[in-house]
Scaffold this active site. Structure first.
Site: not given
Ligand code: AG3
Length: 275
Positions: A63, A163, A87, A156, A159, A107, A32
């Site tokens: 979180h 993938p 992260d 976590d 969107d 990850e 990405q």
């Molecule tokens: N995970 C992403 C959640 C989706 C956010 N979507 C958006 N901004 N369109 C978050 C990762 C944080 N650890």
């Protein structure tokens, strides 16, 4: 508007704009486009494919809610798996629980972890804890191979595009069920109730077919589309509404409390309607 602004197009007709101080890093990883920028209002911000993943200023809402709701629902969580979450924010919250013996982060993109370590130390600081194991592999594959392994699994993800799509499928949830211990439970971030109602409804129906307990809960996340976010929980035994709070650990948090936990399952009428 003066200065340089980043805009995420959250829906075809809605954008969130954040004023930038500077770009700290930008690269194309094998998976990405990744950028870390310094913003005026939210501090440092991680972008993947131009989508806001997290900011230092508001990450705690998300979180804390994705981690402490399942971990306090389980009376004695010892092993936890995070899928995605490179992260480190979910891991940082998980290791606040004294019962945790091992937290595994799976990850797919090693560059997310490397950049979080370098640019987002407040979020990634838990990754060096001795209880944490980091594996750079596909979470879908990992869960497929595991059986009776984890007390808690937290997804976590980004969107549901590209993938990450497989992380929102019934087949994946069935594999999660198998990877959990006989009294395990799982939570996934499941997007905006305002803009992704059909997705949330489908996920809740899939979970209700697989898990004896399936629930939806909500939390505020200022930088995500609509500002109100959903989390879907599937549990084999423990009900998140029946936590014995006398036995729950004392946690230092900024958003999550036992009352917020209980209240997060109160669904407004417009959300009940999408289910
Ligand atoms: N995970 C992403 C959640 C989706 C956010 N979507 C958006 N901004 N369109 C978050 C990762 C944080 N650890």
């Amino acid at each position: 508007m003066q200065g340089i602004w980043f805009s995420e197009l959250q829906t075809p007709g809605l954008a969130i704009s954040v004023k930038l101080k500077k770009t700290l890093h930008h690269e194309k990883t094998p998976y990405q486009d990744l950028a870390v920028v310094e913003t005026e209002s939210y501090g440092r911000m991680l972008l993947l494919d131009n989508i806001i993943q997290t900011t230092v200023g508001d990450e705690f809402f998300y979180h804390e809610m994705i981690a402490h709701v399942p971990l306090n629902t389980h009376p004695n969580p010892r092993t936890a798996l995070v899928i995605g979450g490179g992260d480190g924010g979910v891991i940082r919250e998980i290791i606040k629980h004294p019962s945790i013996e091992k937290a595994t982060l799976v990850e797919i993109d090693a560059r997310v972890v490397a950049n979080a370590r370098e640019y987002l130390p407040e979020i990634s600081c838990g990754l060096d804890d001795a209880r944490v194991e980091i594996r750079f592999e596909d979470g879908i594959e990992h869960v497929r191979q595991m059986e009776n392994t984890y007390d808690v699994i937290i997804v976590d993800s980004t969107d549901p595009i590209g993938p990450a799509v497989g992380l929102f499928s019934a087949e994946f949830y069935r594999n999660v069920y198998r990877a959990l211990k006989p009294d395990g439970l799982f939570v996934a971030q499941t997007e905006s109730p305002l803009f992704n109602g059909r997705l949330i409804r489908r996920i809740q129906r899939d979970l209700a077919e697989i898990f004896p307990i399936a629930r939806l809960y909500l939390g505020t996340v200022p930088t995500y589309p609509g500002g109100l976010w959903s989390f879907s929980l599937g549990s084999k035994e423990y009900d998140p509404l029946e936590v014995d709070w006398k036995k729950a650990p004392q946690l230092v948090t900024r958003y999550y409390t036992p009352a917020i936990h209980q209240g997060a399952f109160a669904l407004p009428p417009f959300v009940q309607e999408i289910l």
